[in-house]
Design a protein around this motif. Structure first.
Motif, PDB file in Angstrom:
ATOM      1  N   GLY A 183       0.822  -1.195   0.000  1.00 31.34           N
ATOM      2  CA  GLY A 183       0.000   0.000   0.000  1.00 31.34           C
ATOM      3  C   GLY A 183       0.859   1.249   0.000  1.00 31.34           C
ATOM      4  N   SER A 184       0.325   2.335   0.503  1.00 30.21           N
ATOM      5  CA  SER A 184       1.045   3.608   0.563  1.00 30.21           C
ATOM      6  C   SER A 184       1.387   3.938   2.009  1.00 30.21           C
ATOM      7  CB  SER A 184       0.193   4.735  -0.039  1.00 30.21           C
ATOM      8  OG  SER A 184      -0.110   4.472  -1.395  1.00 30.21           O
ATOM      9  N   VAL A 185       2.651   4.249   2.237  1.00 26.03           N
ATOM     10  CA  VAL A 185       3.133   4.560   3.588  1.00 26.03           C
ATOM     11  C   VAL A 185       3.987   5.807   3.524  1.00 26.03           C
ATOM     12  CG1 VAL A 185       4.516   3.777   5.547  1.00 26.03           C
ATOM     13  CG2 VAL A 185       3.125   2.133   4.270  1.00 26.03           C
ATOM     14  N   THR A 186       3.780   6.727   4.448  1.00 30.29           N
ATOM     15  CA  THR A 186       4.605   7.929   4.522  1.00 30.29           C
ATOM     16  C   THR A 186       4.443   8.579   5.888  1.00 30.29           C
ATOM     17  OG1 THR A 186       5.122  10.036   3.439  1.00 30.29           O
ATOM     18  CG2 THR A 186       2.806   9.464   3.629  1.00 30.29           C
ATOM     19  N   ASN A 187       5.359   9.466   6.215  1.00 34.58           N
ATOM     20  CA  ASN A 187       5.123  10.360   7.338  1.00 34.58           C
ATOM     21  C   ASN A 187       4.549  11.652   6.777  1.00 34.58           C
ATOM     22  OD1 ASN A 187       7.570  10.936   6.066  1.00 34.58           O
ATOM     23  ND2 ASN A 187       8.467  11.847   7.889  1.00 34.58           N
ATOM     24  N   VAL A 188       3.629  12.251   7.489  1.00 37.34           N
ATOM     25  CA  VAL A 188       2.956  13.461   7.012  1.00 37.34           C
ATOM     26  C   VAL A 188       3.136  14.574   8.032  1.00 37.34           C
ATOM     27  CG1 VAL A 188       1.237  12.224   5.640  1.00 37.34           C
ATOM     28  CG2 VAL A 188       0.769  12.711   8.044  1.00 37.34           C
ATOM     29  N   ASN A 189       3.104  15.794   7.553  1.00 38.40           N
ATOM     30  CA  ASN A 189       3.195  16.941   8.444  1.00 38.40           C
ATOM     31  C   ASN A 189       1.939  17.056   9.291  1.00 38.40           C
ATOM     32  OD1 ASN A 189       5.748  18.103   7.669  1.00 38.40           O
ATOM     33  ND2 ASN A 189       4.802  18.579   5.701  1.00 38.40           N
ATOM     34  N   GLY A 190       2.123  17.457  10.536  1.00 34.41           N
ATOM     35  CA  GLY A 190       0.988  17.700  11.409  1.00 34.41           C
ATOM     36  C   GLY A 190       0.616  16.532  12.278  1.00 34.41           C
ATOM     37  N   GLY A 191       1.400  16.310  13.343  1.00 34.56           N
ATOM     38  CA  GLY A 191       1.080  15.268  14.295  1.00 34.56           C
ATOM     39  C   GLY A 191       0.150  15.772  15.382  1.00 34.56           C
TER      40      GLY A 191
END
Length: 729
Positions: A486-494
């Motif tokens: 699938g798609s995995v990433t870290n994103v801004n805004g925790g």
């Protein structure tokens, strides 16, 4: 030169002894001549050549040190260690009160006092104190600790922590939800003191913006101040602080000095060039004091930082850095620091990321000389999963305890205050596992500075990189989490204003294998938003519990309690339920049950001072403690236990092991260096089937070593623990 118990120079031993006898028998001023020897006269001439006063001198430090050590309680120390301190303290008090005392007399009295204080031995076994990472630390008065880019040094019986207070530290602590680029304006160099390396008392600001330096300037005018350490010089009685500084358009090492560890330090010298370094100044630097008391600057060249050096402080006064000896080369590294463990030197450094997080790269000595040859670079085990607990290399503290040696890794988490997690200082233990040291990334742990022992804290989070802060940029493979499609990433805004969170979409997933958890009951918690998903926790025995995550437009905390896990590895899996993306942050797996204490007389193979010539593993269920010794496949790849016995006696040993291969594995049982018999470890049928072999041996009163020494190329079976007394199955 740190005051040292076994390496005090011949001159200072004789001078200190003379001062002791004088102080106890008569006024010092009336007997100085009688105490002189040709050696002391030569030393006085050398000090005079350096500009030290030979007549009466005002020393701010000796009276302070005498006053401090007069507060010690004799019953807290062993009688044998207290007696030399009491004698040195009496002598030092006499010198401190003598207005005619010379510089050499003051220095000798100070050195003798601090050396005897360093030799003090606690009458008890100390207590465990809790270190909690991922938070902002306060001193014993409840005020913020602002100390970065410094070091901890033991003078006498006390640890002193020096670092830099920057304006950005205040801003980031007040609001850790944004970046503060460039806020590294110098405020001061505070010093804190501690006996246990956990509770820190603020003592003084040894340097401030108004501290005068070279050419009439002040530290407040310096463009940069940081990366510092302190050493004690036994020839001058001065504590010398070495820090990077950018002054008047020039880079260099600024040297300040004071009369006590907590004194207000004065200008000593500004050295712009260290011989053999291709650049002025240093890239990064720390101060390392060897066991023989000699002091070294550990540094890289300033531009490119591709070369690592060890340079000695001038022994006469520590106000010059002698030519550097290159010990590493190659890729640019920063955060250069040194520690020594079990006779080997280890140079550690981080990626050249501009104060940001990375693994630790290590070069280890291949000789007994700190300025000798070193191995090629390798990654310090345990720093890979979360980039050294989301830090850059700061400094190390080696504690030689009564039961084991432990190195404290002190990581910097500041990155120019670049929004990468809570807390500036992250401290974790390093121990020797097999042939190499290992970094233990724990969010909470407990340490006993007397014995050197440590243990995982009750509130430790067993998930690594749980706040998704280790990666400094947006990535498609998050550090510590293995992609499952699938798609995995870290994103801004925790959550709660943190910088990053983990996003999984398109029916994708990630998993993290937690290397070892103790058996017990756990709680899994996290914050989530977005589409639906789930988190599955799998124990070493294959048991599973699932936390369903319903869709949510905003951050919502989710929790799963009562998770029973056996000892061993555990796997945490995060999955998206469909094409939509589920975003999670602040994951935690915390043990909530107290657990069953180990039976009396049990010695775990994975717990120091036990030694394993191999690796400590946790991939075969059914062991006790947190792991087992998986020895190398070689003759002599031993497992060794250190056993205490109150009396000389005959004892029954229970050796718990698992052997999943065919054929017996022979070994010698070696007790206190002598072969006590031959053992044969038969196959148990599977590596998860554990059994106990019993044998009777004779133990001495006190400390005993019990070694299982394989005599065939296959080595030992997996060794879980040793029971001394009645064997257990």
């Amino acid at each position: 030169m740190r005051q040292r118990s076994r390496v005090l120079s011949k001159y200072w031993k004789s001078a200190a002894a003379a001062l002791l006898s004088v102080a106890l028998a008569a006024p010092l001023s009336a007997s100085t001549a009688a105490a002189e020897t040709p050696a002391t006269r030569r030393q006085a001439t050398e000090l005079q050549d350096q500009g030290a006063a030979t007549g009466p001198v005002v020393d701010r430090g000796l009276k302070y040190l005498v006053s401090d050590y007069q507060t010690r309680t004799p019953t807290k120390y062993t009688a044998d260690s207290w007696k030399p301190l009491a004698k040195a303290l009496t002598a030092a008090a006499g010198v401190a009160d003598n207005t005619s005392a010379t510089a050499s007399e003051v220095t000798a009295a100070k050195t003798a006092l601090m050396t005897s204080a360093a030799d003090l031995k606690a009458a008890d076994e100390g207590t465990f104190q809790t270190i909690t990472n991922n938070t902002f630390w306060n001193d014993t008065s409840g005020n913020p600790i602002y100390s970065q880019g410094g070091g901890v040094f033991k003078f006498g019986d006390t640890y002193y922590w020096y670092g830099v207070h920057y304006t950005g530290a205040e801003l980031y602590r007040a609001d850790p939800t944004r970046k503060y680029d460039g806020n590294v304006s110098f405020v001061s160099i505070p010093v804190y003191s501690s006996k246990d390396l956990v509770n820190w008392k603020f003592e003084n600001r040894v340097a401030t913006r108004s501290t005068k330096i070279n050419n009439g300037a002040t530290l407040g005018q310096a463009g940069w101040v940081g990366r510092l350490g302190v050493s004690y010089n036994e020839n001058t009685g001065k504590y010398v602080l070495a820090t990077q500084a950018y002054v008047g358009g020039g880079h260099g090492v600024l040297l300040l000095q004071g009369d006590s560890p907590t004194d207000t330090f004065d200008y000593g010298y500004f050295q712009t060039q260290i011989t053999n370094s291709p650049t002025t100044g240093t890239g990064d630097q720390t101060v390392f004091t060897d066991e023989d008391g000699k002091d070294y600057l550990i540094f890289s060249n300033r531009e490119g930082r591709s070369r690592g050096f060890v340079a000695k402080f001038r022994e006469s006064d520590s106000l010059r850095i002698e030519p550097g000896v290159q010990i590493r080369g190659g890729a640019g590294r920063e955060g250069n620091a040194m520690f020594k463990l079990d006779g080997k030197y280890y140079h550690a450094a981080s990626d050249l990321h501009g104060w940001n997080t990375s693994v630790n790269y290590v070069n280890e000595s291949t000789s007994s000389n700190v300025q000798g040859s070193y191995s090629s670079e390798y990654v310090l085990a345990g720093t890979e999963m979360d980039y050294s607990h989301v830090t850059q290399t700061g400094f190390f503290v080696t504690v030689k305890g009564t039961k084991q040696n432990t190195v404290l890794y002190a990581g910097d988490r500041w990155a120019d205050f670049a929004w990468n997690g809570i807390g500036y200082n992250q401290w974790v233990p390093i121990t020797k596992i097999g042939a190499r040291p290992r970094f233990h990334s724990v969010s909470q742990w407990q340490f006993n500075a007397t014995t050197g022992e440590w243990r995982v804290g009750p509130a430790n989070n067993y998930i690594l990189n749980p706040d998704i802060q280790a990666d400094r940029v947006i990535v498609s493979g998050v550090r510590g989490w293995r992609n499952l499609g699938g798609s995995v990433t870290n994103v801004n805004g925790g959550v709660n204003g943190s910088r990053f969170a983990l996003q999984v979409s398109n029916s994708g997933g990630v998993e993290q294998r937690v290397e070892s958890v103790p058996a017990g009951t756990y709680t899994l918690s996290l914050h989530a938003r977005g589409s639906a998903g789930q988190v599955v926790i799998t124990g070493a025995n294959g048991s599973q519990r699932t936390l369903a995550i319903p869709s949510s437009s905003g951050w919502t905390q989710r929790e799963l309690t009562g998770i029973e896990l056996p000892g061993g590895a555990a796997t945490v899996t995060v999955r998206a339920s469909g094409s939509g993306g589920v975003t999670v942050d602040q994951l935690s797996l915390v043990k909530t049950s107290a657990g069953t204490p180990a039976p009396p007389g049990r010695y775990e193979a994975e717990t120091a001072p036990a030694r394993c010539r191999g690796t400590i593993d946790s991939n075969q269920a059914g062991y006790s403690g947190s792991g087992f010794c998986n020895g190398d496949s070689a003759v002599g790849a031993f497992a060794e236990f250190t056993v205490d016995s109150a009396t000389a006696r005959t004892a029954t040993l229970g050796i718990r092991f698992a052997h999943g291969a065919t054929g017996a594995r022979p070994a010698n049982l070696v007790v206190n260096g002598a072969t006590a018999g031959a053992l044969s470890f038969e196959s148990t049928g599977a590596w998860t089937t554990w059994t106990t072999k019993t044998v009777t041996v004779s133990l001495n009163a006190g400390t005993n070593t019990i070694r299982l020494d394989p005599t065939a190329a296959a080595g030992l079976p997996n060794v879980d623990h040793l029971d001394v007394g009645a064997a257990t199955g």
